[in-house]
Design an enzyme around this catalytic site. Structure first.
Site: not given
Length: 480
Positions: A54, A127, A337
């Site tokens: 991303h 998403n 993350y």
């Protein structure tokens, strides 16, 4: 208006910003020109490592507004009353490309939301697709490497991704979506978004409900023709970024309706499929959408680096009344993350204005690179302690993920569920003849240079979804 004085980072005024100190008019340059050294050293470090995934994205500020009462499912204060507004920050992105890549490639789009609530920041990192390619986070590094560059040629190689998918039939549902007409959205405003994973909500009585988050664009769905997308990749690679920015600048604020699918714990135990498998959707006939509210994006960032590049989303950011699930992909992302942000931005990334909560907060985190606040001052840096003025735990019921675990610890084969084909088959059967042909043509175009053994494995999979699917691709590739 008083004239601003140019200073160095230490605040001292700069006498000359045009000429370096040299030994005579022709040089050489002197290393004691600390202003020159500071400028060059800072410039060398202006790029933080780009996101491993991303990397290319655009974002905007906005608000979330509650339109329906869901307090029987969640005690989170942002849902406490109809009409309540909460500031948000949304980031959209492609997945596999680098920061300079085109917005119009065939790729899923990241769809991440940060809610600045009065109980802390809550992130849903999803998403524009309701499913994903893999269902176990142990495969995530392998999968992402297939979307990156070949280690020898440094070129994108379709053999890598198709080879991986041919050995990972759980990806077929997402592959079918990716190569359908929705594989290249016409900018970020004209696509739905999803939390994708199964999440949970917890009410004031501690009752947990499993939910799927849906964001339905109020601008309508628009997708790009592949040829048009290729043309834009060469003429305006920032097409989607520009479209979002320009729309907000003009006051054409994009909106998405926010909905949830709801499944009780008892229903989950009895459900015919694993409700925590992110490669599958929940039937909307059995679990219809329930309106929650909407969000609007109405303010562009003032500085891309400070607000977009340094923005750090993580599904580990949960608040009371919200929670996670046993989804194996989500569980891995909870660690990955936040850890990626600590590496990419720094251990104190949550202190940056774009990431910091807008409510009061206090903890015992200290030190680390780029600690730019008071670092806790002279307060105690350990807990428990005897100082009643220092932060203390609430002693309330754990709100995030009430444990309901069973079974011996071990390694379990996530591919024991062999139903890889029914959901992509249902999707294929919903398509018009024109949509089916576009899907087949897109896959044929992608597989032109893929090795024969990989192609044959994929055609076997596509044929199991539907004979017309596999035969159409075989015909397009001139194979029997």
């Amino acid at each position: 208006m008083s004239k601003k004085i140019l200073t160095g980072a230490n605040g001292a005024p700069v006498a000359d910003n045009q000429n370096a100190r040299t030994a005579g008019p022709r040089g050489p340059v002197l290393i004691d020109d600390f202003h020159l050294i500071e400028k060059l050293a800072h410039f060398n470090r202006e790029n933080i490592p780009e996101r491993r995934v991303h990397a290319k994205g655009a974002a905007a500020h906005g608000k979330f507004v509650v339109t329906k009462d869901i307090t029987k499912y969640s005690c989170a204060k942002l849902f406490s009353q109809v009409g309540k507004e909460t500031p948000i920050f949304a980031r959209f992105s492609t997945v596999g490309g680098e920061r300079g890549s085109a917005d119009t490639v065939r790729d899923p789009r990241g769809f991440s939301l940060k809610f600045y609530t009065e109980e802390g920041n809550w992130d849903i990192v999803g998403n524009n697709t309701p499913v994903f390619f893999i269902r176990d986070s142990i495969k995530f590094p392998d999968f992402i490497r297939t979307q990156k560059r070949d280690p020898k040629s440094n070129l994108k190689d379709p053999n890598m991704m198709w080879d991986f998918w041919s050995h990972s039939p759980e990806a077929l549902h997402q592959v079918t979506i990716l190569f359908s007409d929705r594989g290249i959205p016409d900018g970020f405003r004209f696509m739905h978004g999803y939390g994708s994973h199964t999440y949970s909500l917890i009410n004031k009585d501690g009752v947990r409900t499993w939910v799927k988050w849906h964001y339905r664009t109020q601008q309508g769905i628009k997708n790009l023709d592949p040829q048009k997308a290729d043309e834009l990749a060469g003429t305006n690679p920032d097409y989607a970024t520009q479209d979002l920015f320009d729309a907000i600048e003009k006051g054409d604020f994009p909106k998405w309706g926010v909905y949830i699918q709801i499944m009780t714990e008892e229903q989950a135990k009895q459900y015919k499929e694993n409700p925590f498998d992110v490669t599958k959707v929940w039937s909307q006939k059995e679990f219809p959408l329930h309106e929650v509210g909407y969000f609007e994006l109405n303010r562009n960032p003032e500085n891309y680096f400070a607000e977009v590049e340094q923005a750090a989303f993580a599904p580990s950011n949960v608040i009371p009344g919200t929670g996670l699930s046993p989804d194996k992909m989500l569980q891995g992302r909870v660690f990955a993350y936040a850890d990626a942000q600590r590496y990419r931005v720094g251990t104190n990334y949550q202190l940056l204005p774009i990431n910091a909560p807008k409510c009061p907060y206090a903890n015992y985190q200290r030190d680390g690179a780029m600690r730019f606040d008071s670092n806790g001052g002279g307060s105690l840096n350990y807990e428990p302690n005897s100082d009643e003025t220092t932060p203390k735990q609430t002693n309330l019921r754990e709100p995030y993920f009430p444990a309901d675990l069973s079974g011996p610890a071990g390694i379990y084969d996530h591919r024991e569920d062999g139903d890889y084909y029914s959901q992509p088959a249902a999707l294929f059967n919903l398509m018009t003849p024109e949509q089916k042909q576009l899907l087949i043509d897109n896959i044929v175009g992608s597989m032109q240079d893929v090795k024969t053994d990989v192609v044959k494995r994929m055609i076997e999979h596509f044929t199991k979804i539907h004979p017309d699917y596999g035969q159409g691709i075989a015909k397009g590739l001139k194979l029997k």
